[in-house]
Write a protein that holds these residues in place. Structure first.
Motif, PDB file in Angstrom:
ATOM      1  N   GLY A  27      10.284 -91.687 -27.780  1.00  0.00           N
ATOM      2  CA  GLY A  27       9.731 -91.048 -26.585  1.00  0.00           C
ATOM      3  C   GLY A  27       8.212 -91.037 -26.599  1.00  0.00           C
ATOM      4  N   ASP A  28       7.618 -90.794 -27.774  1.00  0.00           N
ATOM      5  CA  ASP A  28       6.153 -90.811 -27.894  1.00  0.00           C
ATOM      6  C   ASP A  28       5.607 -92.197 -27.577  1.00  0.00           C
ATOM      7  OD1 ASP A  28       6.112 -88.124 -28.797  1.00  0.00           O
ATOM      8  OD2 ASP A  28       6.414 -88.781 -30.875  1.00  0.00           O
ATOM      9  N   LEU A  29       6.250 -93.214 -28.143  1.00  0.00           N
ATOM     10  CA  LEU A  29       5.809 -94.585 -27.901  1.00  0.00           C
ATOM     11  C   LEU A  29       5.987 -94.973 -26.433  1.00  0.00           C
ATOM     12  CD1 LEU A  29       7.192 -96.368 -31.080  1.00  0.00           C
ATOM     13  CD2 LEU A  29       4.865 -95.585 -30.639  1.00  0.00           C
ATOM     14  N   ALA A  30       7.099 -94.572 -25.850  1.00  0.00           N
ATOM     15  CA  ALA A  30       7.344 -94.873 -24.434  1.00  0.00           C
ATOM     16  C   ALA A  30       6.287 -94.216 -23.551  1.00  0.00           C
ATOM     17  CB  ALA A  30       8.737 -94.401 -24.030  1.00  0.00           C
ATOM     18  N   LEU A  31       5.886 -93.005 -23.906  1.00  0.00           N
ATOM     19  CA  LEU A  31       4.885 -92.292 -23.120  1.00  0.00           C
ATOM     20  C   LEU A  31       3.543 -93.009 -23.129  1.00  0.00           C
ATOM     21  CD1 LEU A  31       4.396 -89.696 -21.485  1.00  0.00           C
ATOM     22  CD2 LEU A  31       3.684 -88.615 -23.613  1.00  0.00           C
ATOM     23  N   ILE A  32       3.078 -93.438 -24.312  1.00  0.00           N
ATOM     24  CA  ILE A  32       1.782 -94.105 -24.352  1.00  0.00           C
ATOM     25  C   ILE A  32       1.847 -95.510 -23.728  1.00  0.00           C
ATOM     26  CG2 ILE A  32       0.845 -92.740 -26.248  1.00  0.00           C
ATOM     27  CD1 ILE A  32       1.454 -95.022 -28.144  1.00  0.00           C
ATOM     28  N   LEU A  33       2.976 -96.186 -23.874  1.00  0.00           N
ATOM     29  CA  LEU A  33       3.127 -97.497 -23.231  1.00  0.00           C
ATOM     30  C   LEU A  33       3.162 -97.357 -21.710  1.00  0.00           C
ATOM     31  CD1 LEU A  33       5.702 -99.170 -25.619  1.00  0.00           C
ATOM     32  CD2 LEU A  33       3.301 -99.802 -25.327  1.00  0.00           C
ATOM     33  N   THR A  34       3.852 -96.351 -21.218  1.00  0.00           N
ATOM     34  CA  THR A  34       3.915 -96.108 -19.774  1.00  0.00           C
ATOM     35  C   THR A  34       2.536 -95.767 -19.224  1.00  0.00           C
ATOM     36  OG1 THR A  34       6.206 -95.374 -19.947  1.00  0.00           O
ATOM     37  CG2 THR A  34       4.996 -94.705 -17.971  1.00  0.00           C
ATOM     38  N   ALA A  35       1.793 -94.941 -19.955  1.00  0.00           N
ATOM     39  CA  ALA A  35       0.440 -94.592 -19.519  1.00  0.00           C
ATOM     40  C   ALA A  35      -0.425 -95.842 -19.406  1.00  0.00           C
ATOM     41  CB  ALA A  35      -0.188 -93.601 -20.493  1.00  0.00           C
ATOM     42  N   ARG A  36      -0.309 -96.742 -20.365  1.00  0.00           N
ATOM     43  CA  ARG A  36      -1.101 -97.974 -20.338  1.00  0.00           C
ATOM     44  C   ARG A  36      -0.673 -98.861 -19.178  1.00  0.00           C
ATOM     45  NH1 ARG A  36      -5.874 -99.506 -21.051  1.00  0.00           N
ATOM     46  NH2 ARG A  36      -5.416 -99.953 -18.920  1.00  0.00           N
ATOM     47  N   MET A  37       0.623 -98.975 -18.944  1.00  0.00           N
ATOM     48  CA  MET A  37       1.127 -99.846 -17.878  1.00  0.00           C
ATOM     49  C   MET A  37       0.741 -99.346 -16.493  1.00  0.00           C
ATOM     50  SD  MET A  37       4.862-100.796 -19.506  1.00  0.00           S
ATOM     51  CE  MET A  37       5.567-100.896 -17.897  1.00  0.00           C
ATOM     52  N   HIS A  38       0.615 -98.021 -16.330  1.00  0.00           N
ATOM     53  CA  HIS A  38       0.325 -97.440 -15.020  1.00  0.00           C
ATOM     54  C   HIS A  38      -1.144 -97.127 -14.812  1.00  0.00           C
ATOM     55  CE1 HIS A  38       4.411 -97.214 -13.555  1.00  0.00           C
ATOM     56  NE2 HIS A  38       4.777 -96.854 -14.770  1.00  0.00           N
ATOM     57  N   SER A  39      -1.974 -97.413 -15.788  1.00  0.00           N
ATOM     58  CA  SER A  39      -3.395 -97.144 -15.626  1.00  0.00           C
ATOM     59  C   SER A  39      -4.088 -98.373 -15.042  1.00  0.00           C
ATOM     60  CB  SER A  39      -4.025 -96.749 -16.963  1.00  0.00           C
ATOM     61  OG  SER A  39      -3.878 -97.775 -17.900  1.00  0.00           O
ATOM     62  N   ALA A  40      -5.186 -98.121 -14.386  1.00  0.00           N
ATOM     63  CA  ALA A  40      -5.960 -99.216 -13.800  1.00  0.00           C
ATOM     64  C   ALA A  40      -6.598-100.051 -14.917  1.00  0.00           C
ATOM     65  CB  ALA A  40      -7.046 -98.635 -12.897  1.00  0.00           C
ATOM     66  N   PRO A  41      -6.891-101.315 -14.642  1.00  0.00           N
ATOM     67  CA  PRO A  41      -7.457-102.182 -15.680  1.00  0.00           C
ATOM     68  C   PRO A  41      -8.726-101.624 -16.335  1.00  0.00           C
ATOM     69  CG  PRO A  41      -6.824-103.492 -13.784  1.00  0.00           C
ATOM     70  CD  PRO A  41      -6.652-102.047 -13.401  1.00  0.00           C
ATOM     71  N   GLY A  42      -9.534-100.901 -15.603  1.00  0.00           N
ATOM     72  CA  GLY A  42     -10.777-100.349 -16.166  1.00  0.00           C
ATOM     73  C   GLY A  42     -10.597 -99.028 -16.888  1.00  0.00           C
ATOM     74  N   ASP A  43      -9.413 -98.451 -16.797  1.00  0.00           N
ATOM     75  CA  ASP A  43      -9.147 -97.172 -17.454  1.00  0.00           C
ATOM     76  C   ASP A  43      -8.846 -97.395 -18.924  1.00  0.00           C
ATOM     77  OD1 ASP A  43      -9.421 -96.114 -14.956  1.00  0.00           O
ATOM     78  OD2 ASP A  43      -7.313 -95.619 -14.692  1.00  0.00           O
ATOM     79  N   ASN A  44      -9.032 -96.368 -19.721  1.00  0.00           N
ATOM     80  CA  ASN A  44      -8.761 -96.462 -21.152  1.00  0.00           C
ATOM     81  C   ASN A  44      -7.658 -95.509 -21.561  1.00  0.00           C
ATOM     82  OD1 ASN A  44     -10.819 -98.356 -21.842  1.00  0.00           O
ATOM     83  ND2 ASN A  44     -12.315 -96.729 -21.614  1.00  0.00           N
ATOM     84  N   VAL A  45      -6.784 -95.989 -22.423  1.00  0.00           N
ATOM     85  CA  VAL A  45      -5.767 -95.157 -23.047  1.00  0.00           C
ATOM     86  C   VAL A  45      -6.115 -95.135 -24.533  1.00  0.00           C
ATOM     87  CG1 VAL A  45      -3.317 -94.854 -23.566  1.00  0.00           C
ATOM     88  CG2 VAL A  45      -4.025 -95.716 -21.328  1.00  0.00           C
ATOM     89  N   TRP A  46      -6.409 -93.944 -25.031  1.00  0.00           N
ATOM     90  CA  TRP A  46      -6.831 -93.762 -26.415  1.00  0.00           C
ATOM     91  C   TRP A  46      -5.703 -93.118 -27.212  1.00  0.00           C
ATOM     92  CZ3 TRP A  46     -12.067 -94.657 -27.846  1.00  0.00           C
ATOM     93  CH2 TRP A  46     -12.943 -94.919 -26.782  1.00  0.00           C
ATOM     94  N   VAL A  47      -5.644 -93.438 -28.487  1.00  0.00           N
ATOM     95  CA  VAL A  47      -4.733 -92.746 -29.396  1.00  0.00           C
ATOM     96  C   VAL A  47      -5.558 -92.177 -30.550  1.00  0.00           C
ATOM     97  CG1 VAL A  47      -2.643 -94.023 -28.808  1.00  0.00           C
ATOM     98  CG2 VAL A  47      -4.154 -94.925 -30.558  1.00  0.00           C
ATOM     99  N   ARG A  48      -5.180 -90.989 -30.975  1.00  0.00           N
ATOM    100  CA  ARG A  48      -5.909 -90.323 -32.056  1.00  0.00           C
ATOM    101  C   ARG A  48      -4.926 -89.920 -33.145  1.00  0.00           C
ATOM    102  NH1 ARG A  48      -8.925 -84.538 -32.075  1.00  0.00           N
ATOM    103  NH2 ARG A  48      -9.979 -84.874 -34.044  1.00  0.00           N
ATOM    104  N   SER A  49      -5.319 -90.160 -34.379  1.00  0.00           N
ATOM    105  CA  SER A  49      -4.521 -89.772 -35.549  1.00  0.00           C
ATOM    106  C   SER A  49      -3.104 -90.326 -35.484  1.00  0.00           C
ATOM    107  CB  SER A  49      -4.499 -88.250 -35.694  1.00  0.00           C
ATOM    108  OG  SER A  49      -5.792 -87.746 -35.881  1.00  0.00           O
ATOM    109  N   VAL A  50      -2.998 -91.593 -35.178  1.00  0.00           N
ATOM    110  CA  VAL A  50      -1.689 -92.243 -35.113  1.00  0.00           C
ATOM    111  C   VAL A  50      -1.115 -92.315 -36.531  1.00  0.00           C
ATOM    112  CG1 VAL A  50      -0.474 -94.368 -34.548  1.00  0.00           C
ATOM    113  CG2 VAL A  50      -2.365 -93.615 -33.136  1.00  0.00           C
TER     114      VAL A  50
END
Length: 78
Positions: A27-50
């Motif tokens: 579920g955690d992985l799906a959430l970050i992948l979904t956020a990346r897929m639905h964000s605009a090309p110029g937006d950033n998806v960051w991960v911390r303390s993976v």
């Protein structure tokens, strides 16, 4: 409002903080992948303390390039 402020507001950024999490679940992985897929090309998806194992899985699946690593405080692993 200054021009720099407007630019910052228009850009989208999301940070997923895994601090204290020993292992991410599907579920955690799906959430970050979904956020990346639905964000605009110029937006950033960051991960911390993976968690190390999660980072390895993302790398094996060749998905690690989709996320930026949020800078950690000096002396803390990311």
């Amino acid at each position: 409002m200054r021009a720099n402020d407007k630019k910052y507001i228009e850009e989208g950024h999301v940070v997923f903080d895994f601090t204290g999490l020993e292992q991410a679940n599907v579920g955690d992985l799906a959430l970050i992948l979904t956020a990346r897929m639905h964000s605009a090309p110029g937006d950033n998806v960051w991960v911390r303390s993976v968690p190390q194992r999660t980072a390895q899985i993302l790398q094996y699946l060749k998905l690690d390039h989709l996320f930026l690593h949020y800078p950690e405080a000096e002396g803390q692993p990311n």
